[in-house]
Design a protein around this motif. Structure first.
Motif, PDB file in Angstrom:
ATOM      1  N   VAL A  81       0.824  -1.524   0.419  1.00 16.52           N
ATOM      2  CA  VAL A  81       0.041   0.407  -0.362  1.00 16.52           C
ATOM      3  C   VAL A  81       1.164   1.358   0.172  1.00 16.52           C
ATOM      4  N   ALA A  82       2.143   1.201   0.369  1.00 22.10           N
ATOM      5  CA  ALA A  82       2.658   2.280   1.022  1.00 22.10           C
ATOM      6  C   ALA A  82       3.842   2.981  -0.456  1.00 22.10           C
ATOM      7  N   TYR A  83       4.151   1.919  -0.807  1.00 25.98           N
ATOM      8  CA  TYR A  83       4.785   2.140  -1.848  1.00 25.98           C
ATOM      9  C   TYR A  83       4.322   2.741  -3.154  1.00 25.98           C
ATOM     10  N   PRO A  84       3.041   2.848  -3.468  1.00 28.05           N
ATOM     11  CA  PRO A  84       2.516   3.075  -5.084  1.00 28.05           C
ATOM     12  C   PRO A  84       2.258   5.000  -3.918  1.00 28.05           C
ATOM     13  N   LEU A  85       2.151   5.338  -2.320  1.00 24.05           N
ATOM     14  CA  LEU A  85       1.492   6.744  -2.136  1.00 24.05           C
ATOM     15  C   LEU A  85       3.441   7.254  -2.362  1.00 24.05           C
ATOM     16  N   ALA A  86       3.880   6.360  -1.723  1.00 21.47           N
ATOM     17  CA  ALA A  86       5.187   7.236  -1.162  1.00 21.47           C
ATOM     18  C   ALA A  86       6.382   7.553  -2.967  1.00 21.47           C
ATOM     19  N   LEU A 102       0.189  13.521   1.069  1.00 23.09           N
ATOM     20  CA  LEU A 102       0.972  13.874   2.651  1.00 23.09           C
ATOM     21  C   LEU A 102      -0.073  13.734   3.532  1.00 23.09           C
ATOM     22  N   ILE A 103      -1.274  14.918   3.456  1.00 19.44           N
ATOM     23  CA  ILE A 103      -1.765  15.223   4.452  1.00 19.44           C
ATOM     24  C   ILE A 103      -2.445  13.275   4.259  1.00 19.44           C
ATOM     25  N   VAL A 104      -2.856  12.723   3.686  1.00 19.33           N
ATOM     26  CA  VAL A 104      -3.950  10.896   3.860  1.00 19.33           C
ATOM     27  C   VAL A 104      -2.935  10.065   4.486  1.00 19.33           C
ATOM     28  N   SER A 105      -1.349  10.420   4.061  1.00 20.25           N
ATOM     29  CA  SER A 105       0.124   9.218   4.046  1.00 20.25           C
ATOM     30  C   SER A 105       0.178   9.642   5.865  1.00 20.25           C
ATOM     31  N   ILE A 106       0.205  10.771   6.298  1.00 16.27           N
ATOM     32  CA  ILE A 106       0.483  10.816   7.615  1.00 16.27           C
ATOM     33  C   ILE A 106      -0.224  11.545   8.366  1.00 16.27           C
ATOM     34  N   THR A 107      -1.580  11.285   7.861  1.00 14.57           N
ATOM     35  CA  THR A 107      -2.358  11.734   9.849  1.00 14.57           C
ATOM     36  C   THR A 107      -2.263  11.107  10.185  1.00 14.57           C
ATOM     37  N   VAL A 155      -6.169  -4.823   9.686  1.00 11.28           N
ATOM     38  CA  VAL A 155      -6.435  -3.908   9.062  1.00 11.28           C
ATOM     39  C   VAL A 155      -5.934  -2.810   9.909  1.00 11.28           C
ATOM     40  N   ALA A 156      -5.875  -2.572  11.285  1.00  6.09           N
ATOM     41  CA  ALA A 156      -6.126  -1.466  11.741  1.00  6.09           C
ATOM     42  C   ALA A 156      -4.344  -1.149  11.508  1.00  6.09           C
ATOM     43  N   LEU A 157      -3.278  -2.438  12.173  1.00  3.49           N
ATOM     44  CA  LEU A 157      -2.177  -3.043  12.175  1.00  3.49           C
ATOM     45  C   LEU A 157      -1.597  -1.929  11.015  1.00  3.49           C
ATOM     46  N   VAL A 158      -2.268  -2.029   9.908  1.00  2.19           N
ATOM     47  CA  VAL A 158      -1.699  -1.767   8.672  1.00  2.19           C
ATOM     48  C   VAL A 158      -2.013   0.103   8.643  1.00  2.19           C
ATOM     49  N   HIS A 159      -3.216  -0.343   9.266  1.00  2.00           N
ATOM     50  CA  HIS A 159      -2.919   1.717   9.249  1.00  2.00           C
ATOM     51  C   HIS A 159      -2.152   2.607  10.156  1.00  2.00           C
ATOM     52  N   VAL A 160      -1.980   2.113  11.433  1.00  3.84           N
ATOM     53  CA  VAL A 160      -1.330   2.407  11.929  1.00  3.84           C
ATOM     54  C   VAL A 160       0.969   2.629  11.417  1.00  3.84           C
ATOM     55  N   THR A 161       0.619   1.555  10.652  1.00 10.26           N
ATOM     56  CA  THR A 161       2.268   1.140   9.936  1.00 10.26           C
ATOM     57  C   THR A 161       2.294   1.828   8.823  1.00 10.26           C
ATOM     58  N   ILE A 162       1.229   1.884   8.180  1.00  6.03           N
ATOM     59  CA  ILE A 162       2.191   2.740   6.552  1.00  6.03           C
ATOM     60  C   ILE A 162       2.562   4.320   7.074  1.00  6.03           C
ATOM     61  N   PRO A 163       2.290   5.474   7.784  1.00  8.09           N
ATOM     62  CA  PRO A 163       2.366   6.826   7.719  1.00  8.09           C
ATOM     63  C   PRO A 163       4.256   5.932   8.019  1.00  8.09           C
ATOM     64  N   VAL A 164       4.261   5.736   8.626  1.00 12.87           N
ATOM     65  CA  VAL A 164       6.236   5.353   8.662  1.00 12.87           C
ATOM     66  C   VAL A 164       6.605   5.324   7.319  1.00 12.87           C
ATOM     67  N   VAL A 165       6.329   4.301   7.247  1.00 11.85           N
ATOM     68  CA  VAL A 165       6.760   3.427   6.065  1.00 11.85           C
ATOM     69  C   VAL A 165       7.068   4.027   5.127  1.00 11.85           C
ATOM     70  N   MET A 168       9.684   6.282   4.913  1.00  7.85           N
ATOM     71  CA  MET A 168      11.643   5.994   4.428  1.00  7.85           C
ATOM     72  C   MET A 168      10.907   5.357   3.382  1.00  7.85           C
ATOM     73  N   LEU A 169      10.142   5.201   2.486  1.00 11.73           N
ATOM     74  CA  LEU A 169      10.825   5.177   0.846  1.00 11.73           C
ATOM     75  C   LEU A 169      10.215   6.263   0.359  1.00 11.73           C
ATOM     76  N   ALA A 170       9.346   7.310   0.863  1.00 13.73           N
ATOM     77  CA  ALA A 170       9.728   8.515  -0.100  1.00 13.73           C
ATOM     78  C   ALA A 170      10.633   9.316  -0.023  1.00 13.73           C
ATOM     79  N   THR A 171      11.603   8.832   1.222  1.00 13.11           N
ATOM     80  CA  THR A 171      13.654   8.732   1.513  1.00 13.11           C
ATOM     81  C   THR A 171      13.781   8.695   0.621  1.00 13.11           C
TER      82      THR A 171
END
Length: 284
Positions: A81-86, A102-107, A155-165, A168-171
């Motif tokens: 999920v996070a790689y396409p967003l990054a 950015l807002i959707v990802s890190i909110t 599902v809830a754990l993925v939602h918690v983890t996605i912002p950090v991932v 990291m991937l965007a960097t």
């Protein structure tokens, strides 16, 4: 040199103090795990290895297995999920789209874990948003069991983890030299081949950092499995809580914590060996 030494001292001293506190806390947990449980009392008895001898019981094996399974599944889903967003966050030129991503990802980072978990309770409940929409659309006759299930916790754990991932991937993606991709395109490579042979391998450092972080984070997660799982999705952290604060068996809870720490170290060691080849692939 004096200024550098002073600055180094100011940086090292707090880190050393925190490391010392962590070591003292771990030593306290270790010594508790070797103590005898006295029913009906908060005091502990003498030294014993009995707490570790019972770790082969099915209830503990289920907790270990389920924790590992959730950690792996959360890591894989978060990356997908996070790689396409990054990638879009770095490569999209439209600043409004970039700001929206950015807002959707890190909110979620600005919300407490309890708030996020309660939000998912509202969404996943029998009368929650998902079941209500599916019932109104006539796709289901009875509400789906999303709460107190493995899927709901995932599902809830993925939602918690996605912002950090995503961060990291965007960097990692932002540090890729676009000249490599242009060179591949000039040699006849299409967008898909360029991505698979250039972009993806060069972003491997971010992928590896995301895998390690999301795995360790999920392994130690407590609030989300406890509230979404409702005690029906056993993990190491929730079982430690139940043993320590429900049964007041702190020695057994401490021994389970030590076993969980050891299992985490082994899992991360194996993960490091598996990803060693990927590090070579991602080398610049």
């Amino acid at each position: 040199m004096d200024a550098r030494s002073t600055l180094r001292g100011w940086l090292i001293s707090p880190a050393s103090f925190i490391a010392l506190c962590i070591c003292v806390a771990m030593a306290a947990v270790l010594q508790y795990s070797l103590r005898t449980f006295i029913p009906g009392s908060l005091d502990v008895g003498g030294l014993t290895l009995t707490n570790f001898s019972g770790m082969g019981k099915q209830i503990y094996l289920d907790a270990f297995t389920n924790t590992l399974r959730l950690s792996v599944e959360t890591t894989v889903c978060s990356l997908l999920v996070a790689y396409p967003l990054a990638y879009a966050l770095v490569r999209v030129r439209n600043r409004y789209i970039k700001s929206f991503i950015l807002i959707v990802s890190i909110t979620p980072l600005f919300l407490g874990e309890i708030v996020r978990t309660y939000s998912w309770i509202i969404v996943l409940g029998s009368t929650g948003f998902i079941n209500s929409m599916l019932l109104k659309m006539g796709l289901i006759d009875t509400p789906l069991k999303l709460m107190f299930s493995h899927l709901g916790v995932l599902v809830a754990l993925v939602h918690v983890t996605i912002p950090v991932v995503v961060l990291m991937l965007a960097t990692a993606i932002s540090h890729i030299d676009r000249d490599y991709e242009k060179a591949a395109e000039s040699l006849g490579a299409g967008p898909v081949r360029t991505f698979l042979t250039i972009t993806l391998p060069l972003s491997m450092p971010g992928i590896l950092a995301s895998i390690t972080t999301s795995f360790a984070w999920t392994f130690s997660a407590f609030a989300t499995p406890q509230m979404i799982g409702g005690g029906r999705v056993p993990t190491v952290s929730t079982l430690v809580y139940q043993l320590g604060f429900s049964s007041m068996n702190f020695p057994l809870a401490a021994s389970l914590s030590v076993m969980g720490l050891g299992l985490t170290a082994i899992a991360l060691m194996l993960l490091g060996r598996v990803t060693r080849r990927l590090k070579v692939i991602g080398g610049h």
